[in-house]
Design a protein around this motif. Structure first.
Motif, PDB file in Angstrom:
ATOM      1  N   GLU A   8      46.550  60.912 -18.306  1.00  3.00           N
ATOM      2  CA  GLU A   8      45.734  61.550 -17.410  1.00  3.00           C
ATOM      3  C   GLU A   8      44.163  61.657 -17.651  1.00  3.00           C
ATOM      4  OE1 GLU A   8      46.603  64.983 -19.796  1.00  3.00           O
ATOM      5  OE2 GLU A   8      48.349  64.662 -18.722  1.00  3.00           O
ATOM      6  N   LYS A   9      43.871  60.268 -18.038  1.00  2.73           N
ATOM      7  CA  LYS A   9      42.147  60.150 -17.681  1.00  2.73           C
ATOM      8  C   LYS A   9      41.576  59.096 -16.786  1.00  2.73           C
ATOM      9  CE  LYS A   9      39.086  60.143 -21.043  1.00  2.73           C
ATOM     10  NZ  LYS A   9      37.573  59.922 -22.454  1.00  2.73           N
ATOM     11  N   TRP A  10      42.999  58.210 -16.833  1.00  2.35           N
ATOM     12  CA  TRP A  10      42.698  57.362 -16.139  1.00  2.35           C
ATOM     13  C   TRP A  10      43.083  57.618 -14.807  1.00  2.35           C
ATOM     14  CZ3 TRP A  10      46.177  55.593 -12.935  1.00  2.35           C
ATOM     15  CH2 TRP A  10      45.904  54.138 -12.184  1.00  2.35           C
ATOM     16  N   ILE A  11      44.402  58.826 -14.431  1.00  6.56           N
ATOM     17  CA  ILE A  11      44.152  58.815 -13.152  1.00  6.56           C
ATOM     18  C   ILE A  11      43.491  59.505 -12.071  1.00  6.56           C
ATOM     19  CG2 ILE A  11      45.998  60.377 -12.544  1.00  6.56           C
ATOM     20  CD1 ILE A  11      48.294  59.915 -13.956  1.00  6.56           C
ATOM     21  N   GLU A  12      42.463  60.651 -13.351  1.00  5.75           N
ATOM     22  CA  GLU A  12      41.163  61.589 -12.949  1.00  5.75           C
ATOM     23  C   GLU A  12      40.269  60.038 -12.771  1.00  5.75           C
ATOM     24  OE1 GLU A  12      39.874  65.116 -11.753  1.00  5.75           O
ATOM     25  OE2 GLU A  12      41.783  64.364 -12.674  1.00  5.75           O
ATOM     26  N   ASN A  13      39.928  59.246 -13.155  1.00  7.80           N
ATOM     27  CA  ASN A  13      39.030  58.148 -13.328  1.00  7.80           C
ATOM     28  C   ASN A  13      39.181  57.303 -12.187  1.00  7.80           C
ATOM     29  OD1 ASN A  13      37.225  61.025 -14.761  1.00  7.80           O
ATOM     30  ND2 ASN A  13      38.444  59.836 -16.495  1.00  7.80           N
ATOM     31  N   ALA A  14      40.459  57.160 -12.113  1.00  6.09           N
ATOM     32  CA  ALA A  14      40.468  56.043 -11.788  1.00  6.09           C
ATOM     33  C   ALA A  14      39.825  55.541  -9.709  1.00  6.09           C
ATOM     34  CB  ALA A  14      41.650  55.095 -11.488  1.00  6.09           C
ATOM     35  N   ALA A  15      39.378  54.619  -9.715  1.00  2.00           N
ATOM     36  CA  ALA A  15      38.996  54.254  -8.040  1.00  2.00           C
ATOM     37  C   ALA A  15      40.269  53.899  -6.796  1.00  2.00           C
ATOM     38  CB  ALA A  15      38.188  53.355  -7.994  1.00  2.00           C
ATOM     39  N   PRO A  16      40.213  54.728  -6.203  1.00  3.45           N
ATOM     40  CA  PRO A  16      41.047  54.552  -5.157  1.00  3.45           C
ATOM     41  C   PRO A  16      41.482  52.432  -5.282  1.00  3.45           C
ATOM     42  CG  PRO A  16      39.518  55.591  -4.085  1.00  3.45           C
ATOM     43  CD  PRO A  16      38.982  55.534  -5.162  1.00  3.45           C
ATOM     44  N   HIS A  17      42.647  52.806  -4.854  1.00  5.19           N
ATOM     45  CA  HIS A  17      43.344  51.807  -4.960  1.00  5.19           C
ATOM     46  C   HIS A  17      43.292  50.668  -6.483  1.00  5.19           C
ATOM     47  CE1 HIS A  17      43.872  51.075  -0.583  1.00  5.19           C
ATOM     48  NE2 HIS A  17      44.365  52.594  -1.233  1.00  5.19           N
ATOM     49  N   GLU A  18      43.080  50.960  -7.636  1.00  5.91           N
ATOM     50  CA  GLU A  18      42.721  50.602  -8.651  1.00  5.91           C
ATOM     51  C   GLU A  18      44.289  50.613  -9.385  1.00  5.91           C
ATOM     52  OE1 GLU A  18      41.072  51.186 -12.848  1.00  5.91           O
ATOM     53  OE2 GLU A  18      39.648  52.296 -11.476  1.00  5.91           O
ATOM     54  N   SER A  19      44.614  49.546  -9.823  1.00  3.35           N
ATOM     55  CA  SER A  19      45.960  50.030 -10.656  1.00  3.35           C
ATOM     56  C   SER A  19      45.982  49.205 -11.886  1.00  3.35           C
ATOM     57  CB  SER A  19      46.672  48.209 -10.119  1.00  3.35           C
ATOM     58  OG  SER A  19      46.915  48.396  -8.335  1.00  3.35           O
ATOM     59  N   ILE A  20      47.321  50.081 -12.565  1.00  6.42           N
ATOM     60  CA  ILE A  20      47.166  49.775 -13.892  1.00  6.42           C
ATOM     61  C   ILE A  20      48.791  48.711 -14.045  1.00  6.42           C
ATOM     62  CG2 ILE A  20      47.566  52.143 -14.342  1.00  6.42           C
ATOM     63  CD1 ILE A  20      46.178  51.467 -17.358  1.00  6.42           C
ATOM     64  N   VAL A  21      48.934  48.739 -15.076  1.00 10.35           N
ATOM     65  CA  VAL A  21      49.839  48.314 -15.847  1.00 10.35           C
ATOM     66  C   VAL A  21      50.343  48.715 -16.393  1.00 10.35           C
ATOM     67  CG1 VAL A  21      51.597  46.435 -16.968  1.00 10.35           C
ATOM     68  CG2 VAL A  21      50.805  45.643 -14.692  1.00 10.35           C
TER      69      VAL A  21
END
Length: 93
Positions: A8-21
């Motif tokens: 939830e923290k990653w989804i909230e704080n990620a920059a647009p187009h940022e990806s995570i595996v």
């Protein structure tokens, strides 16, 4: 494995187009593990809310004795992409 709060923290704080595996393996075959199922569901829910999009990339072919291996990837959407996806959904209902 990522915990729900971390997701939830990653989804909230990620920059647009940022990806995570968020997972490497064969998710369909490994969903019986509760922590893997909860992780997958958290990302799936965020995708349903048009916060992210999900895709996978095959990194190892399988054969009759081994399963293929995938990277499961979440990518943060920009605000205008969210609106487009919301409009697509409302046009299909």
């Amino acid at each position: 494995n990522m915990k729900k709060e971390t997701i939830e923290k990653w989804i909230e704080n990620a920059a647009p187009h940022e990806s995570i595996v968020y997972y490497t393996g064969h998710l369909v075959e490994e969903r019986d593990k509760i922590e893997i199922r909860h992780m997958g569901e958290a990302f799936w829910l965020a995708a349903q809310e048009n916060k992210i999009e999900l895709f996978q990339k095959k990194i190892k072919k399988g054969d009759t004795s081994t399963k293929p291996v995938y990277e499961y990837i979440a990518r943060k959407l920009k605000d205008n992409e969210k609106k487009l996806k919301d409009n697509e959904k409302s046009n299909h209902n």
